[in-house]
Scaffold this active site. Structure first.
Site, PDB file in Angstrom:
ATOM      1  N   MET A   1      85.709 -36.927  56.837  1.00 36.45           N
ATOM      2  CA  MET A   1      85.847 -35.728  56.014  1.00 36.45           C
ATOM      3  C   MET A   1      85.094 -35.897  54.690  1.00 36.45           C
ATOM      4  SD  MET A   1      87.611 -33.270  57.341  1.00 36.45           S
ATOM      5  CE  MET A   1      88.788 -32.916  58.652  1.00 36.45           C
ATOM      6  N   CYS A   2      84.681 -34.788  54.151  1.00 40.90           N
ATOM      7  CA  CYS A   2      83.993 -34.767  52.865  1.00 40.90           C
ATOM      8  C   CYS A   2      85.001 -34.475  51.757  1.00 40.90           C
ATOM      9  CB  CYS A   2      82.904 -33.707  52.880  1.00 40.90           C
ATOM     10  SG  CYS A   2      81.766 -33.832  54.293  1.00 40.90           S
ATOM     11  N   GLU A   3      84.518 -34.445  50.530  1.00 42.81           N
ATOM     12  CA  GLU A   3      85.369 -34.043  49.410  1.00 42.81           C
ATOM     13  C   GLU A   3      84.626 -33.037  48.541  1.00 42.81           C
ATOM     14  OE1 GLU A   3      87.819 -36.597  47.196  1.00 42.81           O
ATOM     15  OE2 GLU A   3      88.205 -37.983  48.848  1.00 42.81           O
ATOM     16  N   ILE A  78      80.768 -34.532  48.096  1.00 36.55           N
ATOM     17  CA  ILE A  78      80.344 -35.829  48.630  1.00 36.55           C
ATOM     18  C   ILE A  78      80.587 -35.795  50.133  1.00 36.55           C
ATOM     19  CG2 ILE A  78      80.563 -37.214  46.553  1.00 36.55           C
ATOM     20  CD1 ILE A  78      83.331 -38.059  47.446  1.00 36.55           C
TER      21      ILE A  78
END
Length: 257
Positions: A1-3, A78
């Protein structure tokens, strides 16, 4: 997963403090090593910095941390790649022109079986995120060929995000430079800072800031992130399906899909 990272403020404000915390999660305190990007609005202009390298090791990220760009709307990201190779073209945030404005978008999650419209806007890269962004803008353009108020636009945005959510995880930030729209499928948090301001301590870096020394009593700054960035402040957590529309630091309307 991204943030994700977003900011809405009522005065031009730099996001160096929050950006510094997020960058640590790109390979140092977190696994998001597959690129990063951040967009700063300046009126209708959009300064976009991107790098497919891990943010914790990126010289471009170090430049942005040393360069306190002041903006009223910011979108950052990110990446931990799941769809599409690690390269610049697949790095968020993505941008397109609509109604004579730069629209900026970043997504956290993964979508299965998305068959997005390519009637006008088409993806340049390979990510499901960019495909969803193009599909969303095509929906908006089809519904409203000419500019409308964001209040009229909201039902289209919410309906689109709700449909993407059915395909997987869809947390996103979207802006045209005037407003900032946030949608939570699984995880999102925000904090609104206003007078009286106090100190804040990053979770991911040994950095503390006393906002009282850097603000005026009239400043209102909201920061949105996938996970709270500080450990001494009270962040508000979104519920799944919750969306909010921000303008100049304030939530002007919200709801649940």
């Amino acid at each position: 997963m991204c943030e994700l990272l977003g900011m809405s403020a009522n005065v031009p404000t730099d996001i160096v403090f929050s950006f510094t915390g997020l960058m640590q999660r790109g390979g140092r305190t977190g696994p998001h090593r597959d690129g990063w990007g951040i967009g700063f609005y300046e009126g209708r202009g959009l300064r976009l910095f991107q790098d497919p390298r891990a943010s914790s090791e990126s010289e471009v990220a170090q430049l942005v941390q040393r360069y306190p760009i002041k903006s009223e709307v910011v979108i950052g990201h990110i990446r931990q790649a799941n769809v599409g190779k690690v390269c610049l073209v697949n790095t968020h945030p993505f941008s397109r022109e609509l109604w004579g404005r730069n629209w900026c978008f970043a997504h956290n999650g993964q979508l299965a079986g998305l068959e997005g419209s390519t009637t006008f806007y088409r993806p340049v890269g390979e990510t499901d995120s960019e495909a969803a962004f193009c599909d969303l803008l095509n929906r908006v353009r089809r519904a409203f060929p000419e500019p409308v108020s964001v209040e009229m636009l909201l039902p289209v945005l919410v309906a689109a995000c709700s449909s993407y959510r059915k395909l997987g995880v869809f947390n996103c930030l979207l802006s045209d430079g005037d407003w900032l729209f946030s949608f939570c499928s699984s995880k999102l948090a925000h904090i609104t800072r206003r007078a009286p301001f106090g100190p804040a301590q990053l979770k991911d870096a040994d950095l503390k800031v006393d906002f009282q020394s850097q603000t005026t009593p009239n400043d209102v700054v909201t920061v949105i992130a996938t996970e709270p960035l500080t450990d001494n402040e009270q962040w508000s957590l979104y519920q799944p399906g919750e969306w909010r529309l921000w303008r100049r630091g304030e939530c002007i309307t919200h709801g649940k899909a």
